[in-house]
Design a protein around this motif. Structure first.
Motif, PDB file in Angstrom:
ATOM      1  N   GLU A   1       0.815  -1.215   0.000  1.00 46.20           N
ATOM      2  CA  GLU A   1       0.000   0.000   0.000  1.00 46.20           C
ATOM      3  C   GLU A   1       0.849   1.266   0.000  1.00 46.20           C
ATOM      4  OE1 GLU A   1      -2.831  -0.448   3.149  1.00 46.20           O
ATOM      5  OE2 GLU A   1      -3.497  -2.372   2.370  1.00 46.20           O
ATOM      6  N   ASP A   2       2.139   1.108  -0.131  1.00 46.73           N
ATOM      7  CA  ASP A   2       3.116   2.195  -0.094  1.00 46.73           C
ATOM      8  C   ASP A   2       3.540   2.538  -1.527  1.00 46.73           C
ATOM      9  OD1 ASP A   2       5.495   3.672   0.193  1.00 46.73           O
ATOM     10  OD2 ASP A   2       6.616   1.978   1.010  1.00 46.73           O
ATOM     11  N   PRO A   3       3.272   3.753  -2.008  1.00 43.16           N
ATOM     12  CA  PRO A   3       3.607   4.097  -3.391  1.00 43.16           C
ATOM     13  C   PRO A   3       5.101   4.046  -3.714  1.00 43.16           C
ATOM     14  CG  PRO A   3       2.753   6.026  -2.231  1.00 43.16           C
ATOM     15  CD  PRO A   3       2.615   4.855  -1.309  1.00 43.16           C
ATOM     16  N   ALA A   4       5.967   3.972  -2.708  1.00 47.92           N
ATOM     17  CA  ALA A   4       7.406   3.851  -2.963  1.00 47.92           C
ATOM     18  C   ALA A   4       7.842   2.392  -3.118  1.00 47.92           C
ATOM     19  CB  ALA A   4       8.192   4.494  -1.829  1.00 47.92           C
ATOM     20  N   SER A   5       6.926   1.466  -2.889  1.00 49.55           N
ATOM     21  CA  SER A   5       7.257   0.043  -2.919  1.00 49.55           C
ATOM     22  C   SER A   5       7.179  -0.533  -4.333  1.00 49.55           C
ATOM     23  CB  SER A   5       6.291  -0.734  -2.021  1.00 49.55           C
ATOM     24  OG  SER A   5       6.539  -2.117  -2.108  1.00 49.55           O
ATOM     25  N   HIS A   6       8.075  -1.472  -4.626  1.00 47.55           N
ATOM     26  CA  HIS A   6       8.015  -2.184  -5.915  1.00 47.55           C
ATOM     27  C   HIS A   6       6.717  -2.956  -6.065  1.00 47.55           C
ATOM     28  CE1 HIS A   6      12.679  -2.381  -6.523  1.00 47.55           C
ATOM     29  NE2 HIS A   6      12.212  -1.146  -6.446  1.00 47.55           N
ATOM     30  N   SER A   7       6.056  -3.292  -4.966  1.00 44.09           N
ATOM     31  CA  SER A   7       4.824  -4.081  -5.026  1.00 44.09           C
ATOM     32  C   SER A   7       3.557  -3.238  -5.148  1.00 44.09           C
ATOM     33  CB  SER A   7       4.726  -4.989  -3.800  1.00 44.09           C
ATOM     34  OG  SER A   7       4.698  -4.229  -2.616  1.00 44.09           O
ATOM     35  N   PHE A   8       3.686  -1.929  -5.154  1.00 39.93           N
ATOM     36  CA  PHE A   8       2.528  -1.032  -5.126  1.00 39.93           C
ATOM     37  C   PHE A   8       1.551  -1.265  -6.281  1.00 39.93           C
ATOM     38  CE2 PHE A   8       0.568   3.200  -6.030  1.00 39.93           C
ATOM     39  CZ  PHE A   8      -0.181   3.311  -4.878  1.00 39.93           C
TER      40      PHE A   8
ATOM     41  N   ARG B   1       9.127  -9.018 -12.467  1.00 41.19           N
ATOM     42  CA  ARG B   1      10.263  -8.485 -11.705  1.00 41.19           C
ATOM     43  C   ARG B   1      10.063  -8.593 -10.199  1.00 41.19           C
ATOM     44  NH1 ARG B   1      11.924  -2.397 -10.337  1.00 41.19           N
ATOM     45  NH2 ARG B   1      14.083  -2.726  -9.769  1.00 41.19           N
ATOM     46  N   ASN B   2       8.849  -8.307  -9.709  1.00 39.87           N
ATOM     47  CA  ASN B   2       8.633  -8.224  -8.265  1.00 39.87           C
ATOM     48  C   ASN B   2       7.853  -9.394  -7.676  1.00 39.87           C
ATOM     49  OD1 ASN B   2       5.876  -7.894  -8.729  1.00 39.87           O
ATOM     50  ND2 ASN B   2       5.870  -5.716  -8.326  1.00 39.87           N
ATOM     51  N   ALA B   3       7.589 -10.428  -8.444  1.00 43.64           N
ATOM     52  CA  ALA B   3       6.735 -11.533  -7.996  1.00 43.64           C
ATOM     53  C   ALA B   3       7.174 -12.127  -6.660  1.00 43.64           C
ATOM     54  CB  ALA B   3       6.686 -12.621  -9.065  1.00 43.64           C
ATOM     55  N   VAL B   4       8.468 -12.204  -6.420  1.00 44.23           N
ATOM     56  CA  VAL B   4       8.976 -12.781  -5.175  1.00 44.23           C
ATOM     57  C   VAL B   4       8.499 -11.991  -3.966  1.00 44.23           C
ATOM     58  CG1 VAL B   4      11.098 -13.226  -3.858  1.00 44.23           C
ATOM     59  CG2 VAL B   4      10.960 -13.872  -6.260  1.00 44.23           C
ATOM     60  N   MET B   5       8.296 -10.676  -4.115  1.00 50.65           N
ATOM     61  CA  MET B   5       7.847  -9.859  -2.978  1.00 50.65           C
ATOM     62  C   MET B   5       6.478 -10.256  -2.471  1.00 50.65           C
ATOM     63  SD  MET B   5       9.149  -5.948  -2.797  1.00 50.65           S
ATOM     64  CE  MET B   5       8.190  -5.298  -1.518  1.00 50.65           C
ATOM     65  N   PHE B   6       5.723 -10.961  -3.285  1.00 49.41           N
ATOM     66  CA  PHE B   6       4.371 -11.360  -2.912  1.00 49.41           C
ATOM     67  C   PHE B   6       4.343 -12.717  -2.202  1.00 49.41           C
ATOM     68  CE2 PHE B   6       3.801  -7.958  -5.824  1.00 49.41           C
ATOM     69  CZ  PHE B   6       2.682  -7.304  -5.357  1.00 49.41           C
ATOM     70  N   GLY B   7       5.503 -13.209  -1.849  1.00 47.14           N
ATOM     71  CA  GLY B   7       5.577 -14.379  -0.996  1.00 47.14           C
ATOM     72  C   GLY B   7       5.881 -15.665  -1.722  1.00 47.14           C
TER      73      GLY B   7
ATOM     74  N   ARG C   1      12.726   7.258   5.062  1.00 47.85           N
ATOM     75  CA  ARG C   1      13.546   6.469   4.156  1.00 47.85           C
ATOM     76  C   ARG C   1      14.396   7.379   3.282  1.00 47.85           C
ATOM     77  NH1 ARG C   1       8.612   2.836   2.125  1.00 47.85           N
ATOM     78  NH2 ARG C   1       7.755   4.924   2.081  1.00 47.85           N
ATOM     79  N   ILE C   2      15.380   6.779   2.628  1.00 43.14           N
ATOM     80  CA  ILE C   2      16.371   7.523   1.842  1.00 43.14           C
ATOM     81  C   ILE C   2      16.191   7.230   0.354  1.00 43.14           C
ATOM     82  CG2 ILE C   2      18.854   7.741   1.374  1.00 43.14           C
ATOM     83  CD1 ILE C   2      19.342   6.987   4.300  1.00 43.14           C
ATOM     84  N   GLY C   3      16.371   8.246  -0.487  1.00 42.74           N
ATOM     85  CA  GLY C   3      16.445   8.048  -1.933  1.00 42.74           C
ATOM     86  C   GLY C   3      15.147   7.731  -2.625  1.00 42.74           C
ATOM     87  N   ILE C   4      14.024   8.101  -2.031  1.00 43.26           N
ATOM     88  CA  ILE C   4      12.734   7.880  -2.680  1.00 43.26           C
ATOM     89  C   ILE C   4      12.042   9.216  -2.875  1.00 43.26           C
ATOM     90  CG2 ILE C   4      12.446   5.515  -1.818  1.00 43.26           C
ATOM     91  CD1 ILE C   4      10.569   6.676   0.337  1.00 43.26           C
ATOM     92  N   SER C   5      11.071   9.241  -3.789  1.00 39.97           N
ATOM     93  CA  SER C   5      10.353  10.488  -4.050  1.00 39.97           C
ATOM     94  C   SER C   5       8.883  10.398  -3.657  1.00 39.97           C
ATOM     95  CB  SER C   5      10.481  10.856  -5.528  1.00 39.97           C
ATOM     96  OG  SER C   5       9.957   9.822  -6.331  1.00 39.97           O
ATOM     97  N   LYS C   6       8.412   9.198  -3.300  1.00 45.86           N
ATOM     98  CA  LYS C   6       7.022   9.012  -2.889  1.00 45.86           C
ATOM     99  C   LYS C   6       6.991   8.527  -1.446  1.00 45.86           C
ATOM    100  CE  LYS C   6       5.818   7.659  -7.548  1.00 45.86           C
ATOM    101  NZ  LYS C   6       5.509   6.545  -8.421  1.00 45.86           N
ATOM    102  N   ALA C   7       5.952   8.914  -0.734  1.00 43.32           N
ATOM    103  CA  ALA C   7       5.757   8.492   0.665  1.00 43.32           C
ATOM    104  C   ALA C   7       6.998   8.771   1.511  1.00 43.32           C
ATOM    105  CB  ALA C   7       5.375   7.014   0.727  1.00 43.32           C
ATOM    106  N   ILE C   8       7.603   9.926   1.266  1.00 45.38           N
ATOM    107  CA  ILE C   8       8.846  10.264   1.968  1.00 45.38           C
ATOM    108  C   ILE C   8       8.619  10.563   3.453  1.00 45.38           C
ATOM    109  CG2 ILE C   8      10.049  11.048  -0.097  1.00 45.38           C
ATOM    110  CD1 ILE C   8       9.373  13.911   0.679  1.00 45.38           C
ATOM    111  N   ASP C   9       7.373  10.756   3.849  1.00 46.50           N
ATOM    112  CA  ASP C   9       7.076  11.058   5.240  1.00 46.50           C
ATOM    113  C   ASP C   9       6.958   9.808   6.114  1.00 46.50           C
ATOM    114  OD1 ASP C   9       4.807  10.443   3.697  1.00 46.50           O
ATOM    115  OD2 ASP C   9       3.473  11.401   5.141  1.00 46.50           O
ATOM    116  N   HIS C  10       6.929   8.610   5.506  1.00 42.21           N
ATOM    117  CA  HIS C  10       6.832   7.377   6.298  1.00 42.21           C
ATOM    118  C   HIS C  10       8.134   7.178   7.085  1.00 42.21           C
ATOM    119  CE1 HIS C  10       3.261   6.681   4.145  1.00 42.21           C
ATOM    120  NE2 HIS C  10       3.439   5.443   3.736  1.00 42.21           N
TER     121      HIS C  10
END
Length: 165
Positions: free
Chosen positions: A21-28, A34-40, A139-148
């Protein structure tokens, strides 16, 4: 925790969390090749190439289908330091594993580890012997959800990629 990959590694001193649910995440945007492994399932390595240069290591978290992980940002080197020095061409211990790209290079992380179980070789994980003090911040080096405040570090560590404020 102490992480070793083929006997090389150290104490994890800095991480960042990412959730579907995080727009900075590869799984968003949902699962892709590419990201299938992140889903378990959880307890696997999610390895990706950052900026076409650096292999980054993440630990897959949460239940199968959710899409969450923890990026390893820094380690305090404790095992296999000569191998790290050779791989990184860097003698300063503080600079061996003090950002995700350096960490990946020092531990010889590559795409062949993507999807591998973290509880089996070549990985070895050991819990800390005693409680530790953890700090958190953005977090560092991201442009979305930088306030988390989803960057976590071992308080007082000199091996962080960047100091906490």
């Amino acid at each position: 925790m102490t992480l070793l990959v083929n006997g090389v590694g150290g104490v994890i001193v800095e991480t960042e969390a990412y959730d579907r649910e995080d727009p900075a995440s590869h799984s968003f945007s949902g699962p892709t090749p590419r990201n299938a492994v992140m889903f378990g399932p959880p307890g696997r390595a999610y390895v990706y190439l950052s900026y076409g240069i650096h292999w980054c290591l993440n630990f897959v978290c949460r239940e199968t289908g959710h899409g969450a992980g923890v990026l390893l940002r820094a380690l305090e080197p404790t095992a296999g330091i000569p191998s790290m020095v050779e791989r990184r061409r860097q003698r300063e211990p503080r600079l061996l594993c003090s950002d995700p790209g350096r960490l990946g290079q020092a531990l010889a992380i590559d795409h062949s580890l993507n999807g591998k179980r973290l509880d089996r070789a070549p990985f070895s994980l050991r819990a800390a012997a005693m409680p530790v003090s953890v700090v958190c911040g953005p977090r560092i080096g991201i442009s979305k959800a930088i306030d988390h405040p989803w960057r976590f570090g071992l308080a007082g560590s000199r091996y962080l990629s960047r100091p906490f404020r």
